[in-house]
Scaffold this motif. Structure first.
Motif, PDB file in Angstrom:
ATOM      1  N   GLY A   8       0.822  -1.195   0.000  1.00 25.32           N
ATOM      2  CA  GLY A   8       0.000   0.000   0.000  1.00 25.32           C
ATOM      3  C   GLY A   8       0.858   1.248   0.000  1.00 25.32           C
ATOM      4  N   VAL A   9       0.420   2.273  -0.696  1.00 22.21           N
ATOM      5  CA  VAL A   9       1.160   3.524  -0.805  1.00 22.21           C
ATOM      6  C   VAL A   9       0.292   4.667  -0.306  1.00 22.21           C
ATOM      7  CG1 VAL A   9       2.295   5.149  -2.371  1.00 22.21           C
ATOM      8  CG2 VAL A   9       2.501   2.687  -2.770  1.00 22.21           C
ATOM      9  N   GLY A  17       3.473   7.510  -7.126  1.00 30.22           N
ATOM     10  CA  GLY A  17       3.367   6.727  -8.353  1.00 30.22           C
ATOM     11  C   GLY A  17       4.567   5.843  -8.582  1.00 30.22           C
ATOM     12  N   TYR A  18       5.765   6.374  -8.304  1.00 32.66           N
ATOM     13  CA  TYR A  18       6.975   5.560  -8.441  1.00 32.66           C
ATOM     14  C   TYR A  18       6.894   4.323  -7.532  1.00 32.66           C
ATOM     15  CZ  TYR A  18       9.288   9.623 -10.639  1.00 32.66           C
ATOM     16  OH  TYR A  18       9.636  10.667 -11.454  1.00 32.66           O
ATOM     17  N   HIS A  19       6.501   4.531  -6.290  1.00 31.34           N
ATOM     18  CA  HIS A  19       6.440   3.422  -5.342  1.00 31.34           C
ATOM     19  C   HIS A  19       5.342   2.429  -5.713  1.00 31.34           C
ATOM     20  CE1 HIS A  19       9.410   4.327  -2.223  1.00 31.34           C
ATOM     21  NE2 HIS A  19       9.179   5.601  -2.485  1.00 31.34           N
ATOM     22  N   ALA A  20       4.222   2.925  -6.168  1.00 30.44           N
ATOM     23  CA  ALA A  20       3.143   2.021  -6.572  1.00 30.44           C
ATOM     24  C   ALA A  20       3.601   1.104  -7.698  1.00 30.44           C
ATOM     25  CB  ALA A  20       1.921   2.835  -7.001  1.00 30.44           C
ATOM     26  N   ARG A  21       4.341   1.652  -8.643  1.00 27.18           N
ATOM     27  CA  ARG A  21       4.830   0.823  -9.749  1.00 27.18           C
ATOM     28  C   ARG A  21       5.837  -0.217  -9.271  1.00 27.18           C
ATOM     29  NH1 ARG A  21       3.871   5.750 -12.368  1.00 27.18           N
ATOM     30  NH2 ARG A  21       5.985   6.574 -12.101  1.00 27.18           N
ATOM     31  N   GLN A  22       6.613   0.101  -8.241  1.00 25.32           N
ATOM     32  CA  GLN A  22       7.529  -0.900  -7.693  1.00 25.32           C
ATOM     33  C   GLN A  22       6.760  -2.076  -7.107  1.00 25.32           C
ATOM     34  OE1 GLN A  22      10.664  -0.920  -8.235  1.00 25.32           O
ATOM     35  NE2 GLN A  22      10.990   1.188  -8.912  1.00 25.32           N
ATOM     36  N   TYR A  23       5.725  -1.782  -6.332  1.00 27.64           N
ATOM     37  CA  TYR A  23       4.923  -2.871  -5.761  1.00 27.64           C
ATOM     38  C   TYR A  23       4.236  -3.679  -6.860  1.00 27.64           C
ATOM     39  CZ  TYR A  23       5.429  -1.228  -0.924  1.00 27.64           C
ATOM     40  OH  TYR A  23       5.916  -0.879   0.314  1.00 27.64           O
ATOM     41  N   ALA A  24       3.884  -3.034  -7.932  1.00 33.26           N
ATOM     42  CA  ALA A  24       3.202  -3.747  -9.020  1.00 33.26           C
ATOM     43  C   ALA A  24       4.144  -4.644  -9.809  1.00 33.26           C
ATOM     44  CB  ALA A  24       2.543  -2.740  -9.962  1.00 33.26           C
ATOM     45  N   ARG A  25       5.449  -4.324  -9.800  1.00 34.10           N
ATOM     46  CA  ARG A  25       6.366  -5.085 -10.660  1.00 34.10           C
ATOM     47  C   ARG A  25       7.253  -6.079  -9.917  1.00 34.10           C
ATOM     48  NH1 ARG A  25      11.612  -4.463 -10.858  1.00 34.10           N
ATOM     49  NH2 ARG A  25      12.564  -2.795  -9.632  1.00 34.10           N
ATOM     50  N   LEU A  26       7.522  -5.840  -8.636  1.00 36.51           N
ATOM     51  CA  LEU A  26       8.455  -6.704  -7.917  1.00 36.51           C
ATOM     52  C   LEU A  26       7.829  -8.059  -7.605  1.00 36.51           C
ATOM     53  CD1 LEU A  26      10.041  -4.118  -5.447  1.00 36.51           C
ATOM     54  CD2 LEU A  26      11.221  -5.328  -7.291  1.00 36.51           C
ATOM     55  N   VAL A  29       5.008  -9.471  -4.295  1.00 33.21           N
ATOM     56  CA  VAL A  29       4.203  -8.372  -3.767  1.00 33.21           C
ATOM     57  C   VAL A  29       3.274  -7.885  -4.857  1.00 33.21           C
ATOM     58  CG1 VAL A  29       5.908  -6.605  -4.391  1.00 33.21           C
ATOM     59  CG2 VAL A  29       4.315  -6.154  -2.520  1.00 33.21           C
ATOM     60  N   VAL A  30       2.116  -7.397  -4.466  1.00 35.71           N
ATOM     61  CA  VAL A  30       1.183  -6.780  -5.407  1.00 35.71           C
ATOM     62  C   VAL A  30       0.801  -5.411  -4.878  1.00 35.71           C
ATOM     63  CG1 VAL A  30       0.243  -8.987  -6.209  1.00 35.71           C
ATOM     64  CG2 VAL A  30      -0.839  -7.806  -4.274  1.00 35.71           C
ATOM     65  N   LEU A  31       0.469  -4.514  -5.778  1.00 35.21           N
ATOM     66  CA  LEU A  31      -0.070  -3.237  -5.332  1.00 35.21           C
ATOM     67  C   LEU A  31      -1.537  -3.446  -4.989  1.00 35.21           C
ATOM     68  CD1 LEU A  31       0.238  -0.174  -4.875  1.00 35.21           C
ATOM     69  CD2 LEU A  31      -0.793   0.097  -7.134  1.00 35.21           C
ATOM     70  N   SER A  32      -1.865  -3.268  -3.733  1.00 35.14           N
ATOM     71  CA  SER A  32      -3.239  -3.473  -3.277  1.00 35.14           C
ATOM     72  C   SER A  32      -4.008  -2.170  -3.139  1.00 35.14           C
ATOM     73  CB  SER A  32      -3.234  -4.201  -1.931  1.00 35.14           C
ATOM     74  OG  SER A  32      -4.550  -4.366  -1.437  1.00 35.14           O
ATOM     75  N   ALA A  33      -3.339  -1.103  -2.668  1.00 36.12           N
ATOM     76  CA  ALA A  33      -4.095   0.095  -2.319  1.00 36.12           C
ATOM     77  C   ALA A  33      -3.234   1.347  -2.388  1.00 36.12           C
ATOM     78  CB  ALA A  33      -4.670  -0.048  -0.908  1.00 36.12           C
ATOM     79  N   VAL A  34      -3.885   2.452  -2.715  1.00 36.70           N
ATOM     80  CA  VAL A  34      -3.263   3.782  -2.667  1.00 36.70           C
ATOM     81  C   VAL A  34      -4.199   4.692  -1.885  1.00 36.70           C
ATOM     82  CG1 VAL A  34      -2.476   5.781  -3.992  1.00 36.70           C
ATOM     83  CG2 VAL A  34      -2.049   3.468  -4.853  1.00 36.70           C
ATOM     84  N   LEU A  35      -3.642   5.391  -0.908  1.00 36.58           N
ATOM     85  CA  LEU A  35      -4.411   6.311  -0.064  1.00 36.58           C
ATOM     86  C   LEU A  35      -4.018   7.745  -0.374  1.00 36.58           C
ATOM     87  CD1 LEU A  35      -6.251   6.761   2.528  1.00 36.58           C
ATOM     88  CD2 LEU A  35      -4.099   6.808   3.800  1.00 36.58           C
ATOM     89  N   ASP A  36      -5.018   8.599  -0.583  1.00 40.57           N
ATOM     90  CA  ASP A  36      -4.768  10.009  -0.828  1.00 40.57           C
ATOM     91  C   ASP A  36      -6.018  10.788  -0.439  1.00 40.57           C
ATOM     92  OD1 ASP A  36      -2.592  11.740  -2.519  1.00 40.57           O
ATOM     93  OD2 ASP A  36      -4.602  12.590  -2.765  1.00 40.57           O
ATOM     94  N   PRO A  37      -5.869  12.010   0.074  1.00 38.99           N
ATOM     95  CA  PRO A  37      -7.052  12.798   0.409  1.00 38.99           C
ATOM     96  C   PRO A  37      -7.947  13.080  -0.790  1.00 38.99           C
ATOM     97  CG  PRO A  37      -5.067  13.809   1.328  1.00 38.99           C
ATOM     98  CD  PRO A  37      -4.621  12.704   0.437  1.00 38.99           C
ATOM     99  N   ALA A  70       4.662   8.111   1.014  1.00 40.76           N
ATOM    100  CA  ALA A  70       5.215   9.035   0.027  1.00 40.76           C
ATOM    101  C   ALA A  70       4.402  10.320  -0.012  1.00 40.76           C
ATOM    102  CB  ALA A  70       5.241   8.377  -1.351  1.00 40.76           C
ATOM    103  N   SER A  71       3.873  10.685   1.124  1.00 40.65           N
ATOM    104  CA  SER A  71       3.094  11.905   1.283  1.00 40.65           C
ATOM    105  C   SER A  71       4.026  13.066   1.628  1.00 40.65           C
ATOM    106  CB  SER A  71       2.078  11.700   2.404  1.00 40.65           C
ATOM    107  OG  SER A  71       2.749  11.352   3.607  1.00 40.65           O
ATOM    108  N   PRO A  72       3.518  14.303   1.732  1.00 39.15           N
ATOM    109  CA  PRO A  72       4.376  15.397   2.202  1.00 39.15           C
ATOM    110  C   PRO A  72       5.032  15.074   3.538  1.00 39.15           C
ATOM    111  CG  PRO A  72       2.356  16.267   1.273  1.00 39.15           C
ATOM    112  CD  PRO A  72       2.196  14.774   1.310  1.00 39.15           C
ATOM    113  N   ALA A  73       6.253  15.546   3.706  1.00 34.65           N
ATOM    114  CA  ALA A  73       7.079  15.153   4.862  1.00 34.65           C
ATOM    115  C   ALA A  73       6.439  15.489   6.192  1.00 34.65           C
ATOM    116  CB  ALA A  73       8.448  15.805   4.757  1.00 34.65           C
ATOM    117  N   THR A  74       5.655  16.545   6.233  1.00 33.69           N
ATOM    118  CA  THR A  74       5.039  16.939   7.500  1.00 33.69           C
ATOM    119  C   THR A  74       4.038  15.909   8.008  1.00 33.69           C
ATOM    120  OG1 THR A  74       3.540  18.321   6.179  1.00 33.69           O
ATOM    121  CG2 THR A  74       5.384  19.423   7.261  1.00 33.69           C
TER     122      THR A  74
END
Length: 310
Positions: A8-9, A17-26, A29-37, A70-74
């Motif tokens: 999950g990202v 997006g970069y990290h999601a593609r890593q989970y999708a290709r490695l 592991v599979v890309l299961s979920a992406v969280l964003d406001p 991979a959200s804003p650092a704060t």
């Protein structure tokens, strides 16, 4: 955990997006979920890769086994703590947090649950591929320059936490010495954060590290010079070439190695191996990430105490 980890990202920006593609290709592991406001942004990243979009943290955490932040650092620390509380190992993009106190909370929470925490200082992968991490001498001097043009991302933190923190981490890993003083000067941007900075860090064995960063430069430049008792190494990271006058062998074809060609992928893969117990540690541990953050904040403090550039 299932045999195939559900990745999950958190954050659907460029790095998300970069990290999601890593989970999708490695493998494994599979890309299961992406969280964003913004659900539409999460869906744009997740759906083409076979994942689902979420805007609720609890539902997102139920759908994953491992989490990349991979959200804003704060937001890094609070989101890492939520993932850890749910029993999920986390990979946190740099900086690990915006204060040492927050980062220490992440470290302590993960230690209490026995969970892996990795941080995205993947420049170390490139240094390992070059052979720089195997040089048996302690450096005398390091000069690092990292300039880039204006970008809308990472504006929630200074250029110190956005850019210089990479080279601070590399100085810490190249030297066994401890930093003792930091001095610097910089220029504040329109938003009130440091957009340009130069810093000098002195270590307890006499090693000196000089850093020059800008995120308002006309073009990208990234170089490093490391001086050892027996010679020096000059690196141009834009051309991926180096000059080596030391007697130690470095790999001139490092850019063609799988690790250096995709340092993010190598870093994420090492994180997953550590989670499965197939490796003793990720590329950068939470303790190492805290050291880099602590030094970055010391540089920021030094900037606050000096007159600004004209």
């Amino acid at each position: 955990m299932s045999e195939s980890l559900r990745g999950g990202v958190i954050g659907a920006g460029v790095f998300g997006g970069y990290h999601a593609r890593q989970y999708a290709r490695l493998p494994g592991v599979v890309l299961s979920a992406v969280l964003d406001p913004h659900p539409e942004r999460a869906a744009k990243v997740a759906v083409p890769l076979g994942g689902r979009a979420f805007h609720d943290m609890a539902e997102f955490l139920d759908a994953v086994d491992v989490v990349t932040i991979a959200s804003p650092a704060t937001h890094h620390a609070e989101q890492a703590l939520a993932a850890i509380a749910a029993g999920k190992p986390v990979y946190i993009e740099k900086p690990i947090a915006v204060s040492v106190a927050e980062a220490e909370k992440v470290r302590a929470a993960a230690a209490a649950k026995g969970l892996v925490v990795a941080c995205g200082h993947q420049e170390r992968v490139v240094f390992r591929a070059m052979g720089l991490l195997d040089v048996p001498e302690q450096p005398l001097l390091l000069e690092a320059l990292r300039h880039g043009p204006p970008s809308p991302r990472s504006q929630d933190v200074s250029a110190i936490l956005d850019l210089m923190v990479h080279d601070l981490d590399l100085a810490l890993v190249l030297s066994a010495a401890e930093p003792v003083t930091a001095e610097g000067e910089g220029r504040l941007g329109a938003g009130g954060g440091w957009d340009r900075a130069r810093a000098e860090v002195s270590f307890d064995d006499g090693f000196t590290a000089l850093f020059d960063v800008s995120r308002v430069a006309p073009e990208r430049k990234r170089t490093m010079r490391v001086v050892y008792p027996s010679g020096e190494v000059e690196i141009d990271f834009m051309t991926r070439e180096f000059r080596n006058t030391t007697p130690f062998t470095l790999n001139p074809d490092f850019a063609d190695t799988p690790a250096a060609a995709d340092p993010l992928g190598s870093s994420v893969e090492a994180f997953l191996q550590a989670v499965r117990g197939d490796a003793p540690r990720p590329v950068v541990t939470v303790e190492e990430a805290i050291r880099a953050l602590d030094l970055a904040l010391a540089v920021e403090q030094a900037l606050e105490e000096q007159p600004q550039e004209a």
